[in-house]
Design a protein around this motif. Structure first.
Motif, short mmCIF file in Angstrom:
data_model
loop_
_atom_site.label_atom_id
_atom_site.label_comp_id
_atom_site.label_asym_id
_atom_site.label_seq_id
_atom_site.Cartn_x
_atom_site.Cartn_y
_atom_site.Cartn_z
N HIS A 175 0.94 -7.64 23.03
CA HIS A 175 2.15 -7.46 22.24
C HIS A 175 3.00 -6.32 22.81
CE1 HIS A 175 0.21 -10.10 19.46
NE2 HIS A 175 -0.67 -9.21 19.07
N PRO A 176 4.31 -6.41 22.65
CA PRO A 176 5.20 -5.34 23.12
C PRO A 176 5.25 -4.18 22.13
CG PRO A 176 6.50 -7.06 22.10
CD PRO A 176 5.07 -7.55 22.08
N ASP A 177 5.77 -3.04 22.60
CA ASP A 177 6.04 -1.93 21.69
C ASP A 177 7.44 -2.10 21.09
OD1 ASP A 177 7.84 -1.13 23.68
OD2 ASP A 177 6.62 0.56 24.35
N GLU A 236 13.39 -7.53 17.03
CA GLU A 236 12.07 -7.59 16.37
C GLU A 236 11.33 -6.27 16.56
OE1 GLU A 236 8.84 -10.64 15.20
OE2 GLU A 236 10.59 -9.65 14.34
N LEU A 237 10.43 -5.96 15.63
CA LEU A 237 9.55 -4.81 15.83
C LEU A 237 8.51 -5.12 16.89
CD1 LEU A 237 8.71 -3.69 12.15
CD2 LEU A 237 10.30 -2.60 13.74
N GLY A 238 7.97 -4.06 17.50
CA GLY A 238 6.78 -4.22 18.32
C GLY A 238 5.59 -4.56 17.45
N LYS A 239 4.43 -4.69 18.07
CA LYS A 239 3.27 -5.13 17.28
C LYS A 239 2.02 -4.35 17.68
CE LYS A 239 0.97 -9.37 15.75
NZ LYS A 239 0.85 -10.83 15.99
N THR A 240 1.79 -3.28 16.94
CA THR A 240 0.49 -2.61 16.96
C THR A 240 -0.26 -3.12 15.74
OG1 THR A 240 1.09 -0.63 18.21
CG2 THR A 240 -0.63 -0.37 16.57
N GLU A 241 -1.54 -3.41 15.92
CA GLU A 241 -2.32 -4.01 14.83
C GLU A 241 -3.73 -3.44 14.81
OE1 GLU A 241 -1.80 -8.04 16.16
OE2 GLU A 241 -3.72 -8.08 17.23
N CYS A 242 -4.49 -3.83 13.80
CA CYS A 242 -5.91 -3.46 13.74
C CYS A 242 -6.66 -4.57 13.03
CB CYS A 242 -6.10 -2.11 13.06
SG CYS A 242 -5.52 -2.04 11.35
N THR A 245 -4.25 -5.79 9.80
CA THR A 245 -3.10 -4.99 9.35
C THR A 245 -2.25 -4.73 10.58
OG1 THR A 245 -4.46 -3.94 7.64
CG2 THR A 245 -2.38 -2.86 8.23
N GLN A 246 -0.95 -5.00 10.49
CA GLN A 246 -0.10 -4.91 11.67
C GLN A 246 1.32 -4.52 11.29
OE1 GLN A 246 0.15 -9.50 12.54
NE2 GLN A 246 2.21 -8.62 12.57
N GLN A 247 2.08 -4.14 12.30
CA GLN A 247 3.52 -4.03 12.10
C GLN A 247 4.07 -5.41 11.74
OE1 GLN A 247 4.11 -1.89 16.13
NE2 GLN A 247 5.90 -1.30 14.91
N SER A 248 5.17 -5.43 11.01
CA SER A 248 5.75 -6.70 10.59
C SER A 248 6.50 -7.34 11.76
CB SER A 248 6.70 -6.49 9.41
OG SER A 248 7.19 -7.74 8.97
N SER A 249 5.73 -8.03 12.58
CA SER A 249 6.27 -8.64 13.80
C SER A 249 5.52 -9.94 14.06
CB SER A 249 6.08 -7.69 14.98
OG SER A 249 6.43 -8.32 16.21
N ASP A 250 6.20 -10.88 14.71
CA ASP A 250 5.55 -12.14 15.07
C ASP A 250 5.73 -12.42 16.56
OD1 ASP A 250 3.99 -14.34 14.38
OD2 ASP A 250 5.71 -15.62 13.95
N MET A 276 -11.89 5.90 5.69
CA MET A 276 -10.59 5.84 6.36
C MET A 276 -10.86 5.47 7.83
SD MET A 276 -7.44 8.55 6.74
CE MET A 276 -8.19 9.55 8.03
N PHE A 277 -10.37 4.28 8.22
CA PHE A 277 -10.62 3.79 9.57
C PHE A 277 -9.66 4.39 10.59
CE2 PHE A 277 -12.28 0.07 7.11
CZ PHE A 277 -13.59 0.17 7.52
N ILE A 278 -8.37 4.44 10.23
CA ILE A 278 -7.36 4.84 11.20
C ILE A 278 -6.19 5.48 10.47
CG2 ILE A 278 -6.19 2.58 11.14
CD1 ILE A 278 -6.57 4.66 14.33
N GLU A 279 -5.62 6.49 11.10
CA GLU A 279 -4.37 7.09 10.64
C GLU A 279 -3.47 7.15 11.86
OE1 GLU A 279 -2.99 10.86 7.85
OE2 GLU A 279 -4.84 11.02 9.01
N SER A 280 -2.56 6.18 11.97
CA SER A 280 -1.71 6.08 13.16
C SER A 280 -0.25 6.25 12.76
CB SER A 280 -1.90 4.72 13.84
OG SER A 280 -1.21 3.70 13.13
N GLU A 281 0.63 6.19 13.73
CA GLU A 281 2.06 6.37 13.41
C GLU A 281 2.61 5.20 12.61
OE1 GLU A 281 5.05 5.87 16.61
OE2 GLU A 281 3.34 5.55 17.95
N TYR A 282 1.93 4.05 12.64
CA TYR A 282 2.43 2.87 11.95
C TYR A 282 1.74 2.61 10.61
CZ TYR A 282 4.46 2.01 16.51
OH TYR A 282 5.17 2.15 17.68
N PHE A 283 0.47 2.92 10.53
CA PHE A 283 -0.27 2.63 9.30
C PHE A 283 -1.54 3.47 9.21
CE2 PHE A 283 -0.90 -0.96 12.38
CZ PHE A 283 -2.13 -0.55 12.88
N THR A 284 -1.97 3.66 7.97
CA THR A 284 -3.29 4.22 7.67
C THR A 284 -4.06 3.14 6.94
OG1 THR A 284 -2.37 6.45 7.51
CG2 THR A 284 -4.52 6.08 6.49
#
Length: 316
Positions: free
Chosen positions: A98-100, A111-117, A184-189, A241-249
């Motif tokens: 996925h792109p940033d 579109e938003l980029g897509k960082t996910e978990c 859980t991801q950024q709102s991107s497809d 708490m698994f992750i605390e990133s710039e996009y989601f916790t």
């Protein structure tokens, strides 16, 4: 102040690699035996969830975001920022990347980029994922792709229920068969396919690859992000708490009787992945069970979770 959870009606997406576990494990009414994705909390145009209860019943989540931003603490984003999915990988998914945000904004119409978990809800024995690659330079990446050296290029990792993986944009990855995942991801497809096992669609055509863009955005060499869970153990509950990133916790809440919490974020996304119980405030009590998805809005305040229930929770 809205002191009522916003329960959402999921949207289902059929996929070549999908199956029936979304019905078998969650009781969902799925459209076919090739149902691959439950878009559980989504305001993305390609699959919007709808509010099932309260004064906003029947509203799509995107409408609510546009018209009642106070429910989300006036969070500073031009769109609802997150998307929660459950994926049934009945077969291998394509290898993809996925792109940033910057690349997607430029080349994918804003579109938003897509960082996910990924959180592994369930999986078959010896299930695995593709996670990363062995190329040391872009030149080596291109050569391995052009020569079809997939076994040499791709990193494979064994997984088990309860595992968590953080997948930043630029990471070559794929779910393999036998996995049930909460994503859980950024709102991107936006997805760039790198390799699809030479599979053909229902019309007998090879599925499209996006090699130029994929090579552009792939992080080389692969960077393994270090993820260390933080666990808080209480008498009747565990919060991880698994992750605390710039996009989601992202957290997992395991409740075995009663837990009191404070919703002090702009909003929280909650997916019940096991058990049943209730969410209670001074104003009311709402039953929850496996397969429910809801948002706790801004200033929801203090609440109790009662019962034996496991939830994946996130916020931006």
């Amino acid at each position: 102040m809205n002191r009522e959870p916003l329960f959402l009606e999921p949207v289902f997406q059929e996929r070549i690699w999908g199956g029936t576990r979304l019905a078998e494990q969650f009781g969902y009414r799925i459209p076919s035996e090739r149902t691959g994705e439950c878009w559980a909390i989504s305001a993305h145009p390609n699959g919007q969830t709808t509010v099932k209860n309260g004064p906003f019943q029947g509203k799509m989540l995107g409408e609510l975001w546009d018209e009642h931003r106070e429910l989300f603490g006036h969070f500073p984003s031009d769109r609802f920022p997150l998307l929660t999915k459950i994926l049934d990988a009945n077969d291998d998914l394509s290898v993809q990347v996925h792109p940033d945000d910057e690349y997607a904004r430029t080349y994918e119409n804003g579109e938003l980029g897509k960082t996910e978990c990924w959180y592994v809800i369930d999986c078959e024995e010896d299930a695995e994922i593709v996670f990363g690659h062995h190329a040391r330079t872009k030149k080596e990446l291109v050569e391995m792709i052009e020569n079809g050296q997939w076994d040499k290029l791709l990193c494979r990792v064994k997984v088990k229920p309860g595992d968590f993986f953080y997948v930043p944009s630029g990471t070559i990855h794929a779910l393999c068969s036998g996995l049930l995942i909460l994503e859980t991801q950024q709102s991107s497809d936006t997805t760039y396919r790198v390799y699809d096992y030479d599979r053909r669609d229902q019309e007998g055509r090879l599925r499209e690859l996006h090699l130029d863009k994929a090579i552009d955005v792939t992080t080389v060499p692969h960077v393994q992000e270090k993820v260390e869970s933080a666990v808080v153990q209480m008498a009747n509950a565990t919060i991880t708490m698994f992750i605390e990133s710039e996009y989601f916790t992202v957290y997992r809440w395991d409740v075995h009787d009663q837990l009191e919490l404070e919703q002090d974020k702009p909003f929280m996304l909650v997916s019940v992945i096991a058990g049943e119980g209730t969410i209670a405030t001074e104003e009311g009590e709402w039953e929850i069970w496996k397969g429910n998805h809801f948002i706790l809005p801004y200033q929801f305040g203090t609440f109790q979770v009662k019962g034996n229930v496991q939830m994946i929770v996130s916020h931006p």
